[in-house]
Design a protein around this motif. Structure first.
Motif, PDB file in Angstrom:
ATOM      1  N   VAL A  25       0.858  -1.189   0.000  1.00  0.00           N
ATOM      2  CA  VAL A  25       0.000   0.000   0.000  1.00  0.00           C
ATOM      3  C   VAL A  25       0.891   1.235   0.000  1.00  0.00           C
ATOM      4  O   VAL A  25       1.725   1.415   0.896  1.00  0.00           O
ATOM      5  N   ALA A  26       0.741   2.092  -0.990  1.00  0.00           N
ATOM      6  CA  ALA A  26       1.537   3.310  -1.085  1.00  0.00           C
ATOM      7  C   ALA A  26       1.182   4.250   0.070  1.00  0.00           C
ATOM      8  O   ALA A  26       0.017   4.311   0.495  1.00  0.00           O
ATOM      9  N   PRO A  27       2.147   4.986   0.586  1.00  0.00           N
ATOM     10  CA  PRO A  27       1.896   5.849   1.756  1.00  0.00           C
ATOM     11  C   PRO A  27       0.741   6.823   1.567  1.00  0.00           C
ATOM     12  O   PRO A  27      -0.040   7.048   2.500  1.00  0.00           O
ATOM     13  N   GLU A  28       0.591   7.377   0.370  1.00  0.00           N
ATOM     14  CA  GLU A  28      -0.464   8.378   0.167  1.00  0.00           C
ATOM     15  C   GLU A  28      -1.863   7.771   0.141  1.00  0.00           C
ATOM     16  O   GLU A  28      -2.865   8.499   0.220  1.00  0.00           O
ATOM     17  N   ALA A  29      -1.960   6.443   0.061  1.00  0.00           N
ATOM     18  CA  ALA A  29      -3.275   5.806   0.031  1.00  0.00           C
ATOM     19  C   ALA A  29      -3.967   5.843   1.390  1.00  0.00           C
ATOM     20  O   ALA A  29      -5.202   5.837   1.459  1.00  0.00           O
ATOM     21  N   TYR A  30      -3.195   5.910   2.463  1.00  0.00           N
ATOM     22  CA  TYR A  30      -3.795   5.877   3.801  1.00  0.00           C
ATOM     23  C   TYR A  30      -4.740   7.055   4.017  1.00  0.00           C
ATOM     24  O   TYR A  30      -5.855   6.892   4.543  1.00  0.00           O
TER      25      TYR A  30
END
Length: 427
Positions: A25-30
């Protein structure tokens, strides 16, 4: 000659496979997922349609529908193509079960075709002999991330007026003569399951340029969107019920996939460069055959499979070979594909009451690959060239010690557990 790790020597590979992996999961997805949660948009959300448009633009197609998983998109594709009871669909056995199983509930009959030994793919030559007046569709699979030779397959399908469905679940970002895998045939299907190159946890994408297929696929699992179809669409009348299935994707999954798409080409470049390096390093060994790529195709290294030739190593079994590699720190495993034509689901009574199946297909290449294809390496995403060279060193070390491994094998049987039908079965 270096001592094998299997017998107490030092490992050739210094890192575990997880050390080479990019974040799932890419950091900006959170933050994007948190916004959906705080807004309570956990079932319906505009982010779904936004991602469908973004994916359609990336693919170069007119219509895209998000779904709960890749299996659902294959079911949608079969219904869209008009497949029904008694119809035949040509498919490989060298694939995951979801490529084939959705047709069972429709009463359609899977007709298994063989594959090419070096590319692991169906070809026009393996398909043509399976065509009959009952053939309603052909499903090709871009296995391990390598596109099929689509020009010859599409020419054959056009000659017989048979729609072609691409199972591109391994091939996110792969191309064939400049076109994206999944955008070349009548319909393309993608999985967004957590192990894929565009992970959403669970999810799938249906893609087509044909408005009829798009509308019919929408009716299969998205009843709530049928009122948005053109006024003259014959499927608007099903807006109350659809065709009886519900394949609406979770918005959070689509947000994860949206973010993964932003990074897809970047990660593919790294995976492809390092994957090709390993292929080059291992091509010098006569007992290993890297998967070949059809002319005009650019593969992605979703899964790094090769073929083991035991006769080139004195008959050393694949079990002994892989156990020795695993001891050196190589992430490797046996292949779970190539057995669907022997599976009970396709040999016996149809569980949905559509008669009885009997698959008497002769698939010598498929069965050979089922025994000799193997998972050779993980995805090299955060790795360096030196990491790949460690893998090559491990292979060389095991091959150099083949005579010793053969002696041990003769004294004590070496067994590897039977593979499941998954893409990866680690030793």
């Amino acid at each position: 000659m270096a001592k094998l790790a299997l017998f107490g020597g030092e490992k050739a590979v210094s890192k575990s496979a997880s050390a080479y992996a990019a974040p799932i999961v890419a950091p900006e997805a959170y933050a994007k997922v948190e916004r959906l949660l705080r807004a309570g948009n956990i079932s319906l959300a505009p982010e779904v349609a936004q991602f469908e448009k973004k994916f359609a633009d990336y693919m170069g197609v007119s219509h895209v529908i998000g779904a709960t998983n890749g299996t659902a998109t294959l079911h949608m594709a079969l219904v869209a193509a008009g497949v029904g009871p008694g119809d035949e669909v040509i498919v490989p056995s060298f694939t995951y079960w979801a490529t084939v199983a959705p047709m069972v509930s429709l009463g359609a009959v899977p007709v298994f075709a063989d594959v090419d030994l070096s590319s692991h793919l169906m070809t026009a030559e393996t398909i043509v002999a399976k065509i009959t007046p009952k053939t309603k569709a052909i499903i090709v699979v871009h296995t391990w991330g390598t596109p099929c030779d689509m020009d010859s397959i599409l020419a054959l399908a056009t000659k017989f007026n048979i729609p072609v469905i691409e199972d591109a679940s391994h091939a996110h970002g792969a191309t064939y003569k400049g076109k994206k895998a999944g955008a070349m045939a009548d319909i393309g299907c993608y999985s967004l399951q957590g192990s894929k190159l565009m992970p959403a946890g669970e999810g799938g994408m249906f893609a087509t340029n044909n408005p009829k297929y798009y509308e019919r696929a929408m009716a299969v699992g998205h009843y709530e969107r049928l009122h948005t179809l053109p006024e003259d669409s014959p499927y608007r009348k099903y807006a109350l019920t659809g065709f009886g299935f519900k394949y609406r994707p979770n918005p959070m999954a689509m947000v994860l996939a949206d973010t993964a798409l932003d990074h897809l080409d970047q990660w593919n470049e790294v995976r492809n460069r390092l994957g090709r390096l390993l292929d080059e390093q291992l091509s010098e060994f006569a007992c290993i055959e890297p998967q070949t790529v059809p002319e005009g195709a650019n593969r992605v290294y979703a899964y790094h499979y090769m073929r083991y030739l035991p006769e080139k190593l004195g008959g050393l079994s694949i079990g002994s070979f892989l156990k020795a590699l695993s001891a050196e720190g190589v992430s490797c495993g046996v292949c779970g594909y190539g057995r669907l034509h022997q599976a009970p689901l396709f040999n016996g009574e149809n569980p949905f009451g559509h008669g009885t199946y009997r698959s008497d297909a002769s698939l010598p290449v498929t069965e050979l690959l089922a025994r000799t294809a193997f998972f050779a390496a993980p995805r090299f995403e955060t790795a360096t060239e030196s990491d790949v060279l460690e893998y090559a060193e491990a292979y060389g070390k095991v091959i150099e010690n083949a005579d010793l491994l053969l002696e041990v094998e003769q004294e004590k049987a070496v067994k590897v557990e039977a593979a499941s039908g998954r893409s990866i079965n680690l030793v």
